[in-house]
Design a protein around this motif. Structure first.
Motif, PDB file in Angstrom:
ATOM      1  N   ASN A   1      38.456  13.668  21.352  1.00 48.30           N
ATOM      2  CA  ASN A   1      37.398  14.291  21.965  1.00 48.30           C
ATOM      3  C   ASN A   1      37.271  15.862  21.776  1.00 48.30           C
ATOM      4  OD1 ASN A   1      39.273  13.562  23.931  1.00 48.30           O
ATOM      5  ND2 ASN A   1      37.999  14.756  25.180  1.00 48.30           N
ATOM      6  N   TYR A   2      38.238  16.596  21.709  1.00 46.85           N
ATOM      7  CA  TYR A   2      38.423  17.956  21.412  1.00 46.85           C
ATOM      8  C   TYR A   2      38.250  18.552  20.098  1.00 46.85           C
ATOM      9  CZ  TYR A   2      39.683  18.280  26.329  1.00 46.85           C
ATOM     10  OH  TYR A   2      39.880  18.254  27.826  1.00 46.85           O
ATOM     11  N   GLY A   3      38.108  17.413  19.182  1.00 43.36           N
ATOM     12  CA  GLY A   3      37.662  17.838  17.805  1.00 43.36           C
ATOM     13  C   GLY A   3      39.080  18.113  16.978  1.00 43.36           C
ATOM     14  N   LYS A   4      38.773  18.094  15.427  1.00 46.43           N
ATOM     15  CA  LYS A   4      39.863  18.072  14.700  1.00 46.43           C
ATOM     16  C   LYS A   4      40.697  19.346  14.665  1.00 46.43           C
ATOM     17  CE  LYS A   4      40.845  17.482   9.615  1.00 46.43           C
ATOM     18  NZ  LYS A   4      41.713  18.630   9.657  1.00 46.43           N
TER      19      LYS A   4
END
Length: 230
Positions: free
Chosen positions: A157-160
């Motif tokens: 959920n915090y991104g790649k």
């Protein structure tokens, strides 16, 4: 034809007397020291699991916690260990660093470091857990204590970009300090609802056993490097 039993008994009695005299005089050869040492049980290798709720056994009986189950698995394979559970629920890498000195007593030979999940869940800047874990490894190595590092993966959920920076911490440190790495502590358990408590994050007792079975070969290899040398 008659047989003289008296002569035979006399001969045996004389032999026994001679044997007793030699024994009392200390003339008989005792077992080599090496043979005696071979019979002595090996001293257990002293380990500490420095971790958070995942290794502390959150929501489980004390007997189902990771360090307890790991010690049993190793003992069942004939590996003598004494493992201390130094897991604290909610701990971050910085928290583990802050209590490092009293969590890892003198005489410890190896530490299994399982920290970072709470940093990732809170979206902490990856620089912070990297610095904390670096300092943990440095301090332990300065004390002559070997380290087995357990990796953690950031939630999606915090991104790649965040995941790439966070996930790289563990292999980077393993390479930098030349220490063994178990890539993902929750391998085989993460995301499986049947193996996690209702919160979806902490392993059930069965989940802990899977974690133990998967990490066991890595820990066996690690412990072999810690065995006292004669």
């Amino acid at each position: 034809m008659s047989v003289s039993y008296g002569t035979s008994f006399a001969a045996v009695e004389g032999w026994l007397r001679t044997f007793a005299c030699l024994l009392m005089a200390g003339w008989l050869v005792t077992l080599p020291q090496g043979a005696a040492h071979a019979q002595a049980p090996a001293k257990p290798v002293k380990l500490v699991v420095l971790g958070d709720s995942l290794s502390a056994g959150y929501g489980l009986p004390a007997t189902a916690a990771f360090p307890v189950r790991l010690q049993k698995a190793l003992t069942d394979k004939g590996v003598a260990v004494d493992i201390t559970n130094a897991g604290v629920s909610g701990d971050t890498t910085s928290g583990g660093l802050g209590r490092l000195d009293w969590s890892v007593p003198d005489g410890t030979q190896g530490v299994i470091v399982e920290l970072g999940a709470n940093d990732a869940l809170r979206g902490v800047d990856p620089k912070i857990p990297r610095e904390a874990l670096t300092e943990i490894v440095k301090r332990l190595q300065a004390r002559g204590i070997k380290v087995l590092l357990c990796g953690m993966l950031a939630p999606p959920n915090y991104g790649k970009d965040y995941a790439d920076k966070f996930n790289a911490i563990y292999p980077d440190l393993a390479k930098q300090f030349d220490i063994p790495l178990y890539p993902f502590f929750l391998d085989g358990v993460a995301g499986n609802t049947a193996l996690n408590l209702p919160d979806g994050m902490h392993p059930t007792a069965d989940g802990v056993d899977i974690v133990v079975n998967k990490i066991l070969p890595t820990v066996e290899t690690f412990v072999a490097t810690l065995a006292p040398k004669n």
